[in-house]
Write a protein that holds these residues in place. Structure first.
Motif, PDB file in Angstrom:
ATOM      1  N   LEU A   5       0.710  -1.042  -0.025  1.00  0.00           N
ATOM      2  CA  LEU A   5       0.012   0.292   0.006  1.00  0.00           C
ATOM      3  C   LEU A   5       0.769   1.099  -0.010  1.00  0.00           C
ATOM      4  O   LEU A   5       0.589   2.311  -0.523  1.00  0.00           O
ATOM      5  N   THR A   6       2.104   1.058   0.818  1.00  0.00           N
ATOM      6  CA  THR A   6       2.829   2.487   0.988  1.00  0.00           C
ATOM      7  C   THR A   6       3.343   2.883  -0.330  1.00  0.00           C
ATOM      8  O   THR A   6       3.365   3.805  -1.008  1.00  0.00           O
TER       9      THR A   6
ATOM     10  N   ALA B  77      -7.042   2.981  -3.747  1.00  0.00           N
ATOM     11  CA  ALA B  77      -6.613   2.019  -2.779  1.00  0.00           C
ATOM     12  C   ALA B  77      -7.565   2.024  -1.450  1.00  0.00           C
ATOM     13  O   ALA B  77      -7.551   1.163  -0.859  1.00  0.00           O
ATOM     14  N   GLY B  78      -7.897   3.395  -1.130  1.00  0.00           N
ATOM     15  CA  GLY B  78      -8.843   3.333  -0.077  1.00  0.00           C
ATOM     16  C   GLY B  78     -10.227   2.561  -0.231  1.00  0.00           C
ATOM     17  O   GLY B  78     -10.796   1.768   0.797  1.00  0.00           O
ATOM     18  N   GLU B  79     -10.464   2.633  -1.307  1.00  0.00           N
ATOM     19  CA  GLU B  79     -11.917   1.643  -1.694  1.00  0.00           C
ATOM     20  C   GLU B  79     -11.564   0.265  -1.420  1.00  0.00           C
ATOM     21  O   GLU B  79     -12.367  -0.635  -1.032  1.00  0.00           O
ATOM     22  N   VAL B  80     -10.477  -0.333  -2.110  1.00  0.00           N
ATOM     23  CA  VAL B  80      -9.794  -1.922  -1.835  1.00  0.00           C
ATOM     24  C   VAL B  80      -9.834  -1.869  -0.385  1.00  0.00           C
ATOM     25  O   VAL B  80     -10.216  -2.997   0.071  1.00  0.00           O
ATOM     26  N   ALA B  81      -9.144  -1.152   0.377  1.00  0.00           N
ATOM     27  CA  ALA B  81      -8.770  -1.218   1.846  1.00  0.00           C
ATOM     28  C   ALA B  81     -10.130  -1.526   2.469  1.00  0.00           C
ATOM     29  O   ALA B  81     -10.315  -2.351   3.464  1.00  0.00           O
TER      30      ALA B  81
ATOM     31  N   VAL C 175     -11.382 -16.112  -8.643  1.00  0.00           N
ATOM     32  CA  VAL C 175     -11.768 -14.764  -9.251  1.00  0.00           C
ATOM     33  C   VAL C 175     -12.234 -13.602  -8.181  1.00  0.00           C
ATOM     34  O   VAL C 175     -13.605 -13.953  -7.878  1.00  0.00           O
ATOM     35  N   PHE C 176     -11.516 -12.797  -7.432  1.00  0.00           N
ATOM     36  CA  PHE C 176     -12.214 -11.980  -6.720  1.00  0.00           C
ATOM     37  C   PHE C 176     -12.956 -11.282  -7.237  1.00  0.00           C
ATOM     38  O   PHE C 176     -13.296 -10.759  -8.248  1.00  0.00           O
ATOM     39  N   SER C 177     -14.188 -11.176  -6.370  1.00  0.00           N
ATOM     40  CA  SER C 177     -15.332 -10.057  -6.695  1.00  0.00           C
ATOM     41  C   SER C 177     -14.892  -8.668  -6.418  1.00  0.00           C
ATOM     42  O   SER C 177     -15.529  -7.845  -7.014  1.00  0.00           O
ATOM     43  N   VAL C 178     -13.874  -8.595  -5.520  1.00  0.00           N
ATOM     44  CA  VAL C 178     -13.372  -7.132  -5.300  1.00  0.00           C
ATOM     45  C   VAL C 178     -12.361  -6.750  -6.646  1.00  0.00           C
ATOM     46  O   VAL C 178     -11.509  -7.688  -6.915  1.00  0.00           O
ATOM     47  N   LYS C 179     -12.599  -5.740  -7.228  1.00  0.00           N
ATOM     48  CA  LYS C 179     -11.966  -5.474  -8.621  1.00  0.00           C
ATOM     49  C   LYS C 179     -10.771  -4.565  -8.122  1.00  0.00           C
ATOM     50  O   LYS C 179     -11.090  -3.411  -7.369  1.00  0.00           O
ATOM     51  N   ALA C 180      -9.666  -4.617  -8.871  1.00  0.00           N
ATOM     52  CA  ALA C 180      -8.610  -3.551  -8.576  1.00  0.00           C
ATOM     53  C   ALA C 180      -7.724  -3.374  -9.817  1.00  0.00           C
ATOM     54  O   ALA C 180      -7.737  -4.320 -10.675  1.00  0.00           O
ATOM     55  N   ASN C 181      -7.091  -2.015  -9.801  1.00  0.00           N
ATOM     56  CA  ASN C 181      -6.389  -1.581 -11.033  1.00  0.00           C
ATOM     57  C   ASN C 181      -5.116  -2.780 -11.138  1.00  0.00           C
ATOM     58  O   ASN C 181      -4.680  -3.347 -10.083  1.00  0.00           O
ATOM     59  N   THR C 182      -4.492  -2.450 -12.225  1.00  0.00           N
ATOM     60  CA  THR C 182      -3.262  -3.537 -12.391  1.00  0.00           C
ATOM     61  C   THR C 182      -2.319  -3.086 -11.198  1.00  0.00           C
ATOM     62  O   THR C 182      -1.744  -4.188 -10.888  1.00  0.00           O
ATOM     63  N   TYR C 183      -2.194  -2.008 -10.893  1.00  0.00           N
ATOM     64  CA  TYR C 183      -1.003  -1.695 -10.020  1.00  0.00           C
ATOM     65  C   TYR C 183      -1.408  -1.782  -8.673  1.00  0.00           C
ATOM     66  O   TYR C 183      -0.689  -2.058  -7.839  1.00  0.00           O
ATOM     67  N   LEU C 184      -2.680  -2.149  -8.290  1.00  0.00           N
ATOM     68  CA  LEU C 184      -3.308  -2.324  -6.773  1.00  0.00           C
ATOM     69  C   LEU C 184      -3.625  -3.595  -6.695  1.00  0.00           C
ATOM     70  O   LEU C 184      -3.636  -4.180  -5.349  1.00  0.00           O
ATOM     71  N   ALA C 185      -3.866  -4.341  -7.689  1.00  0.00           N
ATOM     72  CA  ALA C 185      -4.095  -5.823  -7.610  1.00  0.00           C
ATOM     73  C   ALA C 185      -3.044  -6.676  -6.973  1.00  0.00           C
ATOM     74  O   ALA C 185      -3.596  -7.549  -6.079  1.00  0.00           O
ATOM     75  N   PRO C 186      -1.841  -6.596  -6.851  1.00  0.00           N
ATOM     76  CA  PRO C 186      -0.947  -7.066  -5.834  1.00  0.00           C
ATOM     77  C   PRO C 186      -1.183  -7.143  -4.612  1.00  0.00           C
ATOM     78  O   PRO C 186      -0.916  -7.984  -3.760  1.00  0.00           O
ATOM     79  N   LEU C 187      -1.978  -6.109  -4.242  1.00  0.00           N
ATOM     80  CA  LEU C 187      -2.376  -6.085  -2.745  1.00  0.00           C
ATOM     81  C   LEU C 187      -3.216  -7.281  -2.291  1.00  0.00           C
ATOM     82  O   LEU C 187      -3.167  -7.695  -1.290  1.00  0.00           O
ATOM     83  N   LEU C 188      -4.211  -7.677  -3.419  1.00  0.00           N
ATOM     84  CA  LEU C 188      -5.071  -8.767  -3.134  1.00  0.00           C
ATOM     85  C   LEU C 188      -4.397 -10.147  -3.391  1.00  0.00           C
ATOM     86  O   LEU C 188      -4.561 -11.073  -2.359  1.00  0.00           O
ATOM     87  N   TYR C 189      -3.766 -10.248  -4.324  1.00  0.00           N
ATOM     88  CA  TYR C 189      -3.288 -11.437  -5.042  1.00  0.00           C
ATOM     89  C   TYR C 189      -2.076 -12.167  -3.833  1.00  0.00           C
ATOM     90  O   TYR C 189      -2.128 -13.343  -3.853  1.00  0.00           O
ATOM     91  N   THR C 190      -1.477 -11.737  -2.941  1.00  0.00           N
ATOM     92  CA  THR C 190      -0.565 -12.118  -1.993  1.00  0.00           C
ATOM     93  C   THR C 190      -1.431 -12.759  -0.967  1.00  0.00           C
ATOM     94  O   THR C 190      -1.124 -13.987  -0.320  1.00  0.00           O
TER      95      THR C 190
END
Length: 368
Positions: free
Chosen positions: A168-169, A196-200, A320-335
């Motif tokens: 996130l940082t 980022a706030g929306e995904v958090a 397949v996550f129901s939460v969607k994130a842009n290419t650069y933010l998605a690594p936050l989810l995928y770990t």
């Protein structure tokens, strides 16, 4: 007994705490964005060198990619020892050292390799900045600028929420710098930051869906004689972190590779009981990745795709996550699914992930 010693943390508990941690960090983002921008503005920046070991190295590779692709500033992520001893990550041309910003990432602030790299950078005339969860640690006595990693307490050995806090940082740094440099217009940069706030705010859904994926695939994953973790693009870092977490906690033979490189030799070793986990970044290689998954699945059915992107042919093996994130933010989810595979998988085969099987502290200063 200290208050910290009385707190009984588990890795699974830390995984579950990630929404609260991410939301708090996002709300307090000026605490780590403002000092970074101030250091960045101190003079022209030709390159940002990100330095960290272990989980922090994985974050560094993502940060380097984000700065190069989003912020329009060259980012590199050499291993700290390669930087210190062999000049890795530095321009062979005689670039003014004061135009290079070296960022040391260490959650504890006691990583030997990272502290030595920042000390070397400072003595060589490079600008230095530290990102750490302990703003009184050794690295803070070396770096010229200190930014807090707003992770809270993480007393377990394997770091989970420390990784997501770091992702996130560096993501927010990149979008703030992109706004500063004009690589993105103000509206685009602000939109990326707001995302980022929306995904958090939805991270409990990410955690729930990742755990459900592990639970429904648990038998095949835990009976695999080898795990292959494959990524590409922005999720090269996610692949590295997935391999590290599985090695730390599940402790089974695991290899990591780029998807395309995996088919140039490593597939020759594929066996029926191998599990292959594909990180499906929404980038140019996505369709190719699906085709490779389908081909591997014909020979070893434990072939899984982890993605935010909807695609034809997805089944229960996939996440397949129901939460969607842009290419650069998605690594936050995928770990997160790798965190569950490592921590819950370790618990399911009776591994105490808080116990180091080699009780020697190689990588950190022993007195801290």
């Amino acid at each position: 007994m200290s208050a910290e010693a009385e707190i009984q943390q588990t890795v699974l508990g830390n995984i579950g705490d990630q929404q609260e941690m991410l939301q708090a960090a996002f709300d307090a983002r000026d605490e780590f964005i403002a000092p970074f921008l101030e250091a960045f503005r101190a003079g022209p920046v030709s390159r940002v060198v990100f330095l960290g070991s272990g989980t922090s190295y994985n974050v560094s590779t993502l940060a380097a990619s984000l700065f190069s692709r989003v912020a329009g500033v060259e980012g590199v992520a050499p291993y700290p020892t390669e930087f210190t001893h062999y000049g890795a990550g530095l321009d062979p041309a005689h670039t003014d050292p004061s135009s290079i910003l070296c960022v040391g990432i260490s959650q504890s602030g006691t990583s030997i390799s990272t502290c030595e790299a920042i000390e070397h950078a400072k003595s060589s005339g490079y600008r230095t900045l530290a990102l750490t969860g302990d703003t009184t640690s050794r690295i803070t006595t070396i770096a010229e600028t200190v930014t807090p990693l707003l992770v809270g307490l993480e007393l377990t050995g394997p770091e989970t929420k420390g990784y997501t806090a770091s992702v996130l940082t560096v993501y927010l740094w990149a979008f703030a710098v992109a706004k500063e440099t004009g690589a993105l217009d103000a509206a685009e940069a602000d939109s990326g930051i707001a995302a980022a706030g929306e995904v958090a705010a939805q991270f409990k859904t990410v955690i729930r869906e990742a755990e459900e994926w592990y639970d429904r695939n648990r038998p095949s994953l835990l009976h695999s004689s080898r795990l292959n973790i494959l990524g590409y693009g922005a999720d090269h870092a996610t692949m590295l972190e997935g391999v590290l977490k599985v090695a730390e906690m599940l402790r089974v033979p695991t290899i990591g590779n780029l998807v395309e490189e995996h088919v140039h030799g490593p597939t020759m070793a594929l066996k029926f009981d191998h599990a292959t986990l594909f990180i499906g970044s929404d980038e140019a290689e996505f369709e190719r990745m699906v085709s490779i998954r389908d081909a591997i699945g014909e020979h070893a059915p434990g072939a899984h795709i982890i993605t935010c992107r909807d695609f034809d042919g997805a089944d229960d093996r996939d996440l397949v996550f129901s939460v969607k994130a842009n290419t650069y933010l998605a690594p936050l989810l995928y770990t997160v699914p790798f965190q569950f595979l490592a921590a819950k998988g370790g618990a399911d085969v009776f591994i105490d992930t808080n116990v180091n099987p080699i009780p020697i502290r190689f990588g950190h200063y022993k007195d801290e």
